[in-house]
Motif scaffolding. Structure first.
Motif, PDB file in Angstrom:
ATOM      1  N   PHE A   1       0.845  -1.184   0.000  1.00  0.00           N
ATOM      2  CA  PHE A   1       0.000   0.000   0.000  1.00  0.00           C
ATOM      3  C   PHE A   1       0.884   1.239   0.000  1.00  0.00           C
ATOM      4  O   PHE A   1       1.881   1.283   0.708  1.00  0.00           O
ATOM      5  N   ALA A   2       0.509   2.243  -0.784  1.00  0.00           N
ATOM      6  CA  ALA A   2       1.303   3.467  -0.863  1.00  0.00           C
ATOM      7  C   ALA A   2       0.405   4.677  -1.070  1.00  0.00           C
ATOM      8  O   ALA A   2      -0.604   4.592  -1.776  1.00  0.00           O
ATOM      9  N   ASP A   3       0.782   5.790  -0.436  1.00  0.00           N
ATOM     10  CA  ASP A   3       0.094   7.066  -0.594  1.00  0.00           C
ATOM     11  C   ASP A   3       1.131   8.131  -0.924  1.00  0.00           C
ATOM     12  O   ASP A   3       2.220   8.140  -0.363  1.00  0.00           O
ATOM     13  N   TYR A   4       0.753   9.034  -1.840  1.00  0.00           N
ATOM     14  CA  TYR A   4       1.652  10.124  -2.194  1.00  0.00           C
ATOM     15  C   TYR A   4       0.895  11.447  -2.113  1.00  0.00           C
ATOM     16  O   TYR A   4      -0.166  11.604  -2.717  1.00  0.00           O
ATOM     17  N   ASP A   5       1.442  12.392  -1.336  1.00  0.00           N
ATOM     18  CA  ASP A   5       0.850  13.717  -1.188  1.00  0.00           C
ATOM     19  C   ASP A   5       1.621  14.673  -2.098  1.00  0.00           C
ATOM     20  O   ASP A   5       2.771  15.009  -1.822  1.00  0.00           O
TER      21      ASP A   5
ATOM     22  N   THR B   1       4.190   7.779   1.610  1.00  0.00           N
ATOM     23  CA  THR B   1       4.006   6.864   2.740  1.00  0.00           C
ATOM     24  C   THR B   1       3.669   5.496   2.189  1.00  0.00           C
ATOM     25  O   THR B   1       2.783   5.364   1.343  1.00  0.00           O
TER      26      THR B   1
ATOM     27  N   GLU C   1       8.033   6.540   5.745  1.00  0.00           N
ATOM     28  CA  GLU C   1       7.578   7.885   5.409  1.00  0.00           C
ATOM     29  C   GLU C   1       8.780   8.568   4.772  1.00  0.00           C
ATOM     30  O   GLU C   1       9.852   8.616   5.366  1.00  0.00           O
TER      31      GLU C   1
END
Length: 197
Positions: A4-8, A15, A37
């Motif tokens: 799982f990955a999130d990019y802001d 993350t 992070e």
């Protein structure tokens, strides 16, 4: 890579969690961790439950032992500051895992891949047995390391002179000169001194 990955995009923060794989091609290093992070602008990040290794480009000469993976490391977490890592509650070795022949364990390592690793309050383990403690321990990770410092003491046995303790100091005077002092103490024969220039 990760499960799982999130990019802001606004903060440029990445993350990831679950089987995280991080590869730095510039410094030739690989990290595996549970969660990370990471800021893509500052190149700073935190890797949790981290393990990995750093490779080096070694120019081999006759009579010189080389390895493709000069050091492995594991730790509770690691902080990345551009080209430097601070590894917390972990160990460092250049032996093959999972059963390294030796390892250096410490609460804090300051590592610059391809250059050096400094351990604070470190214990040197041979297999599973702690051999000695060092408040500060320096390990070169360079292709051709030369740095002044104390040599790790060794214990041995001579059939003629009895048990021995060996110690020393290496002085890298400049690019072309160095001096090695070795002292040996034999239980049955006394002290011996050696200097190589």
């Amino acid at each position: 890579k990760a499960d799982f990955a999130d990019y802001d995009e606004n903060a440029n923060t990445f993350t990831a969690r679950g089987n995280v794989y991080y590869r730095n091609y510039d410094q030739n290093e690989v990290l595996y961790c549970d969660r990370v992070e990471y800021n893509t602008d500052t190149e700073r990040g935190t890797f949790h439950h981290v393990r990995g290794y750093a490779k080096t480009k070694v120019v081999a000469r006759p009579g010189v032992l080389t390895t493709q993976q000069p050091f492995y490391f594991e730790g509770a977490y690691a902080e990345k500051f551009e080209d430097r890592y601070i590894l917390h509650d972990g160990f460092l070795t250049d032996c093959l895992l999972p059963r390294p022949w030796w390892r250096l364990r410490a609460p804090v390592f300051d590592v610059i891949p391809g250059e050096r690793a400094i351990a604070h309050h470190a214990w040197f383990y041979l297999v599973r047995f702690p051999l000695f403690y060092a408040p500060v321990f320096y390990k070169s990770l360079e292709k051709e390391p030369r740095k002044s410092g104390f040599i790790i003491p060794t214990i041995g046995n001579s059939s003629i002179r009895g048990p021995e303790l060996s110690y020393g100091y290496y002085w890298a005077i400049n690019r072309s000169f160095d001096l090695l002092y070795r002292g040996q103490y034999y239980v049955n024969a006394g002290a011996a001194q050696h200097i190589d220039f």
